[in-house]
Enzyme design. Sequence first.
Site, PDB file in Angstrom:
ATOM      1  N   HIS A 159      -2.922   2.188   8.478  1.00 45.19           N
ATOM      2  CA  HIS A 159      -3.885   1.390   7.701  1.00 45.19           C
ATOM      3  C   HIS A 159      -3.935   0.006   8.337  1.00 45.19           C
ATOM      4  O   HIS A 159      -2.942  -0.744   8.287  1.00 45.19           O
ATOM      5  CB  HIS A 159      -3.480   1.288   6.233  1.00 45.19           C
ATOM      6  CG  HIS A 159      -4.240   0.205   5.539  1.00 45.19           C
ATOM      7  ND1 HIS A 159      -5.619   0.203   5.481  1.00 45.19           N
ATOM      8  CD2 HIS A 159      -3.843  -0.935   4.942  1.00 45.19           C
ATOM      9  CE1 HIS A 159      -6.016  -0.885   4.851  1.00 45.19           C
ATOM     10  NE2 HIS A 159      -4.962  -1.601   4.522  1.00 45.19           N
ATOM     11  N   GLU A 166       0.827  -1.217   0.000  1.00 47.53           N
ATOM     12  CA  GLU A 166       0.000   0.000   0.000  1.00 47.53           C
ATOM     13  C   GLU A 166       0.861   1.267   0.000  1.00 47.53           C
ATOM     14  O   GLU A 166       0.358   2.357   0.263  1.00 47.53           O
ATOM     15  CB  GLU A 166      -0.940   0.023   1.208  1.00 47.53           C
ATOM     16  CG  GLU A 166      -1.860  -1.170   1.342  1.00 47.53           C
ATOM     17  CD  GLU A 166      -2.956  -1.251   0.278  1.00 47.53           C
ATOM     18  OE1 GLU A 166      -2.916  -0.493  -0.715  1.00 47.53           O
ATOM     19  OE2 GLU A 166      -3.844  -2.099   0.449  1.00 47.53           O
TER      20      GLU A 166
END
Length: 198
Positions: free
Chosen positions: A98, A79
């Site tokens: 996240h 990510e």
Amino acid sequence: MTEIEQLKKDLSHYSVVAYNRILASSAGGNNSVRLGDSEEFLITASGLSLGDTKPENIITINAEGEKINGPEGLKPSKESRMHAAIYVLRPDVKAIFHVHPRYCIALSILGESIPPVTVSAQVKLGEIPLLPESMPGSDELLRDVRNIIPTLDDSVHTLLLARHGIISIGSSITEAYIRADLAEETAHIAYLTKIATR
Ligand SMILES: [Zn+2]
């Protein structure tokens, strides 16, 4: 201790805390912090449990999400592009968590976001937009995050990704962690209330 050493220590600490709080399990979740006011960022490594995050396995990435420094053989989180895109769009954001918290994800599977059911959530959490389902690390997730970030009001700190997890942003690692933790506590209470009143 230099600034980068301190940031690596703090990112490791809160990543392990998040893992121990079951905000992510297995090798899920990825957390990052901006280096000063630059467009370089420290991020957790791909394929490692957040519970195993140590200053030695943190990776430096650039504004495209590419590795520019870090231990040989370790890749930055998948990510990385999403983290970098948020930092580029929002110079005020200094840290991003996240994670994959189970009650937040459960509500997203029901097609719901996280309602501000407690007074803490009402005051501190703000609205949490629900993004459509997309695969981790995909171009679609990157596009959706890039599209929504410039539209957000200052009171929005957390995004819910359908069937996936959450993204919490903050002006420090501590703030981003606290927001992610509060989102999951709030989702848990909302879920319990939903069950109890069925
Ligand atoms: Zn994820």
